[in-house]
Design a protein around this motif. Sequence first.
Motif, short mmCIF file in Angstrom:
data_model
loop_
_atom_site.label_atom_id
_atom_site.label_comp_id
_atom_site.label_asym_id
_atom_site.label_seq_id
_atom_site.Cartn_x
_atom_site.Cartn_y
_atom_site.Cartn_z
N ARG A 76 0.84 -1.19 0.00
CA ARG A 76 0.00 0.00 0.00
C ARG A 76 0.88 1.25 0.00
O ARG A 76 1.85 1.32 0.74
N ARG A 88 -9.72 1.39 0.85
CA ARG A 88 -8.49 0.79 1.36
C ARG A 88 -7.24 1.54 0.91
O ARG A 88 -6.24 1.54 1.59
N GLY A 89 -7.31 2.17 -0.26
CA GLY A 89 -6.17 2.93 -0.73
C GLY A 89 -5.62 2.44 -2.05
O GLY A 89 -6.30 1.73 -2.80
N PHE A 132 -2.49 0.50 -4.13
CA PHE A 132 -1.50 -0.56 -3.93
C PHE A 132 -0.72 -0.80 -5.22
O PHE A 132 -1.25 -0.62 -6.32
#
Length: 224
Positions: free
Chosen positions: A35, A71-72, A74
Amino acid sequence: MEEDRVLLGRTSTAERVADILRTRIAEGYFAPGERLSEDAIGKALGVSRNTLRESFRLLTHERLLVHRLNRGVFVRRLAVQDVIDIYRTRQLVERAVLHDLGDPPYPLDRLDAAVDHGERSAREEDWKGVSTADIRFHRELVALAGSARTDELMRGVLAELRLAFHAVADPRGLHQPFLVRNRTILEALRAGDRTGAEELLARYLDDSRARVVEACARLAPDRE
């Protein structure tokens, strides 16, 4: 990454931030599946959140990053089908370049330098350097076509390929056998045998694909 800030200069743009992140991903600084922290990267590079998000968007479009809702962002981990598609593209493009080279002699100085770099890195047990030299060899091979569009296409393909290389647990086992084969392709071109070079390249890519597919098959792919 603070040392990368100087690369931005006074004309900081999302594209230049993306260039830095692309390089860092290729080097393995950010590993597949990792991430990316907006706060940490933004602070290190001294750029705004909006600029960084635009850079993430560009690299997502290049299939180097993946955005997961809530979640972002990655670094992508390639699935087997991704690797197969990358090598299919390489076969189409790299072999076509050699097939259409025309009459010798060919400008081989940059290819020669890439082979020398790979052999020198191997002697130093620097397998990351060998990987970089291998990518450089194929980039310079494609550059023999003298086509900016083909160069741009392969830049993205070879950047994705680096993600696959990072999945290989034994980089020496992957890269060492192909050092000699790079040299053999170079010598065939130096002798003016573009047909022989194309045949060598075709077998090279088939064997490389099999090794990388085997490595990636051991890892769970990203679910996007």
